[in-house]
Design a protein around this motif. Structure first.
Motif, mmCIF file in Angstrom:
data_model
loop_
_atom_site.group_PDB
_atom_site.id
_atom_site.type_symbol
_atom_site.label_atom_id
_atom_site.label_comp_id
_atom_site.label_asym_id
_atom_site.label_seq_id
_atom_site.Cartn_x
_atom_site.Cartn_y
_atom_site.Cartn_z
ATOM 1 N N VAL A 14 0.853 -1.183 0.000
ATOM 2 C CA VAL A 14 0.000 0.000 0.000
ATOM 3 C C VAL A 14 0.887 1.231 0.000
ATOM 4 O O VAL A 14 1.541 1.534 1.001
ATOM 5 C CB VAL A 14 -0.930 0.018 1.230
ATOM 6 N N ARG A 15 0.947 1.937 -1.122
ATOM 7 C CA ARG A 15 1.780 3.151 -1.211
ATOM 8 C C ARG A 15 0.979 4.392 -0.831
ATOM 9 O O ARG A 15 1.509 5.301 -0.216
ATOM 10 C CB ARG A 15 2.328 3.305 -2.626
ATOM 11 N N ASP A 16 -0.297 4.397 -1.217
ATOM 12 C CA ASP A 16 -1.138 5.542 -0.901
ATOM 13 C C ASP A 16 -1.847 5.275 0.432
ATOM 14 O O ASP A 16 -2.992 4.833 0.482
ATOM 15 C CB ASP A 16 -2.160 5.776 -2.021
ATOM 16 N N LYS A 21 -6.337 4.779 4.558
ATOM 17 C CA LYS A 21 -6.964 5.223 5.806
ATOM 18 C C LYS A 21 -8.338 5.833 5.549
ATOM 19 O O LYS A 21 -9.267 5.657 6.340
ATOM 20 C CB LYS A 21 -6.043 6.220 6.510
ATOM 21 N N ARG A 22 -8.464 6.539 4.422
ATOM 22 C CA ARG A 22 -9.753 7.114 4.054
ATOM 23 C C ARG A 22 -10.770 5.999 3.792
ATOM 24 O O ARG A 22 -11.931 6.094 4.200
ATOM 25 C CB ARG A 22 -9.578 8.000 2.827
ATOM 26 N N VAL A 24 -10.744 2.927 5.073
ATOM 27 C CA VAL A 24 -11.091 2.305 6.353
ATOM 28 C C VAL A 24 -12.097 3.174 7.106
ATOM 29 O O VAL A 24 -13.088 2.674 7.661
ATOM 30 C CB VAL A 24 -9.831 2.069 7.204
ATOM 31 N N SER A 25 -11.844 4.480 7.099
ATOM 32 C CA SER A 25 -12.748 5.409 7.800
ATOM 33 C C SER A 25 -14.144 5.372 7.199
ATOM 34 O O SER A 25 -15.155 5.408 7.924
ATOM 35 C CB SER A 25 -12.191 6.832 7.737
ATOM 36 N N ARG A 26 -14.227 5.295 5.862
ATOM 37 C CA ARG A 26 -15.527 5.281 5.211
ATOM 38 C C ARG A 26 -16.280 3.992 5.494
ATOM 39 O O ARG A 26 -17.496 4.003 5.667
ATOM 40 C CB ARG A 26 -15.355 5.489 3.708
ATOM 41 N N LEU A 27 -15.583 2.888 5.543
ATOM 42 C CA LEU A 27 -16.229 1.626 5.876
ATOM 43 C C LEU A 27 -16.769 1.656 7.305
ATOM 44 O O LEU A 27 -17.872 1.164 7.580
ATOM 45 C CB LEU A 27 -15.254 0.462 5.689
ATOM 46 N N ASN A 28 -16.001 2.262 8.206
ATOM 47 C CA ASN A 28 -16.487 2.440 9.577
ATOM 48 C C ASN A 28 -17.726 3.338 9.605
ATOM 49 O O ASN A 28 -18.700 3.057 10.302
ATOM 50 C CB ASN A 28 -15.384 3.030 10.457
ATOM 51 N N LEU A 68 -16.754 -10.627 5.973
ATOM 52 C CA LEU A 68 -16.164 -10.313 4.678
ATOM 53 C C LEU A 68 -14.679 -10.015 4.846
ATOM 54 O O LEU A 68 -14.292 -9.235 5.723
ATOM 55 C CB LEU A 68 -16.892 -9.119 4.065
ATOM 56 N N ALA A 69 -13.846 -10.658 4.035
ATOM 57 C CA ALA A 69 -12.398 -10.407 4.014
ATOM 58 C C ALA A 69 -12.088 -9.615 2.751
ATOM 59 O O ALA A 69 -12.299 -10.101 1.637
ATOM 60 C CB ALA A 69 -11.623 -11.715 4.039
ATOM 61 N N LEU A 70 -11.599 -8.407 2.919
ATOM 62 C CA LEU A 70 -11.451 -7.451 1.816
ATOM 63 C C LEU A 70 -9.989 -7.077 1.620
ATOM 64 O O LEU A 70 -9.287 -6.732 2.577
ATOM 65 C CB LEU A 70 -12.267 -6.198 2.138
ATOM 66 N N ILE A 71 -9.522 -7.137 0.373
ATOM 67 C CA ILE A 71 -8.131 -6.770 0.098
ATOM 68 C C ILE A 71 -7.952 -5.256 0.128
ATOM 69 O O ILE A 71 -8.864 -4.501 -0.183
ATOM 70 C CB ILE A 71 -7.644 -7.323 -1.258
ATOM 71 N N SER A 72 -6.742 -4.828 0.493
ATOM 72 C CA SER A 72 -6.431 -3.400 0.499
ATOM 73 C C SER A 72 -6.254 -2.885 -0.922
ATOM 74 O O SER A 72 -6.698 -1.789 -1.256
ATOM 75 C CB SER A 72 -5.151 -3.138 1.297
ATOM 76 N N ARG A 73 -5.604 -3.704 -1.773
ATOM 77 C CA ARG A 73 -5.353 -3.334 -3.162
ATOM 78 C C ARG A 73 -4.898 -4.569 -3.937
ATOM 79 O O ARG A 73 -4.658 -5.626 -3.366
ATOM 80 C CB ARG A 73 -4.283 -2.247 -3.253
ATOM 81 N N GLY A 74 -4.793 -4.412 -5.262
ATOM 82 C CA GLY A 74 -4.300 -5.493 -6.102
ATOM 83 C C GLY A 74 -2.819 -5.300 -6.376
ATOM 84 O O GLY A 74 -2.023 -5.180 -5.458
ATOM 85 N N GLY A 75 -2.464 -5.253 -7.669
ATOM 86 C CA GLY A 75 -1.053 -5.083 -8.023
ATOM 87 C C GLY A 75 -0.471 -6.387 -8.517
ATOM 88 O O GLY A 75 -0.909 -6.937 -9.528
ATOM 89 N N TYR A 76 0.515 -6.903 -7.787
ATOM 90 C CA TYR A 76 1.107 -8.198 -8.128
ATOM 91 C C TYR A 76 1.668 -8.823 -6.859
ATOM 92 O O TYR A 76 2.175 -8.121 -5.993
ATOM 93 C CB TYR A 76 2.230 -8.050 -9.164
#
Length: 316
Positions: A14-16, A21-22, A24-28, A68-76
């Protein structure tokens, strides 16, 4: 009782962190109980931690008991660790109600899980890309996500593009679809085209026959998309499907050398090679408006005029 979301990072770092954090806050703020994995922001080279760190994160997600298990991002990062994943643990978690959700690089884990156990996972949003955007997240994406986590979703629908591709050499195509099409009890599978095609010939590629294959991609020129589709074609994968559903292919640039060669050209050529109908316009991919799709589930595909539907009911 609040629905429990477990966030973890099985692929790229996670670079951004602001977007993360935004998100995570929105999901909360949406009323979910959000748990962030201890290694979610880890970094090793381009990855979210070394291989062992990411494997442990996947297994913690499976053991979390989350809705639900949710990924932070894709990529490789997932294809290199596929042999070490405990698929039985993930399948057991899925059977108990944990929905594994993601897209892009997550296609590798989803299809490996399907190939190894037959368990269903979900193609859907990621934390940073979708919930962590500047401004407001897409309403349709949020609604589909909420339907999934609350168990209300029964299917999805979309409007086929006005510009219909020409009927293929086998008489298939949108011309046939417009007259009405129904495909029942077919396994929905697929995801990111580049990731999926990289699994061909491995134990992690599902042997789906009579299925509905959905595909999307990003940053891939149409000729590269055609090359990957040709790999699936020559491997006999496409001929075994009842329908191909194309999502969004974004962020590529045509060049003067193309001389009129574009994505529509690829789709028309592909339709001339296979008997199965090819539907386009599915709202899924690296775009703001995305639906959620059950990878590995039995679904019904129906088309009425330009309205297309994928239906799966509450069984998953």
């Amino acid at each position: 009782m609040k629905k429990h979301i477990y966030i973890y990072s099985p692929s790229s770092a996670v670079r951004d962190k602001t977007a993360f954090k935004r998100g995570v806050s929105r999901l909360n703020a949406l009323g979910y109980s959000v748990e962030v994995d201890e290694a979610a922001l880890s970094s090793h080279q381009r990855f979210a931690g070394d291989d062992e760190t990411r494997l442990a994160a996947i297994h913690r997600a499976a053991a979390s008991g989350a809705d639900l298990a949710l990924i932070s991002r894709g990529g490789y990062g997932l294809t290199r660790i596929l042999p070490a994943i405990n698929y039985k643990a993930l399948a057991k978690a899925a059977a108990k109600g944990t929905r594994f959700v993601g897209l892009s690089d997550f296609t590798a884990l989803q299809n490996a899980l399907l190939a190894k156990t037959g368990a269903v996972s979900w193609a859907g949003p990621a934390v940073g890309e979708d919930f962590g955007v500047e401004g407001e997240p897409d309403d349709i994406m949020e609604a589909c996500f909420d339907d999934l986590i609350t168990g209300q979703g029964e299917g999805t629908g979309w409007r086929l593009p006005k510009v219909a591709m020409k009927t293929g050499a086998n008489g298939a195509g949108v011309a046939g679809v417009e007259a009405g099409l129904t495909v029942k009890n077919a396994v929905l599978w697929g995801g990111n085209l580049a990731v999926l095609s990289s699994l061909v010939g491995t134990p992690y590629f599902p042997a789906v026959k009579g299925g509905i294959l959905f595909l999307e991609d990003v940053h891939e020129h149409p000729y590269r998309l055609e090359r990957m589709l040709t790999q699936l074609l020559h491997a006999g994968v496409l001929a075994r499907q009842k329908a191909i559903v194309l999502g969004q292919f974004t962020n590529y640039k045509l060049v003067p050398h193309d001389k009129g060669y574009k994505l529509a050209t690829v789709v028309a050529w592909l339709q001339s090679q296979i008997k199965a109908p090819i539907l386009t316009g599915l709202p899924f991919g690296h775009v703001a408006t995305k639906v959620v799709l059950p990878v590995g589930a039995q679904v019904t595909l129906a088309v009425e005029d330009r309205d297309a539907f994928l239906l799966w009911g509450h069984s998953h």
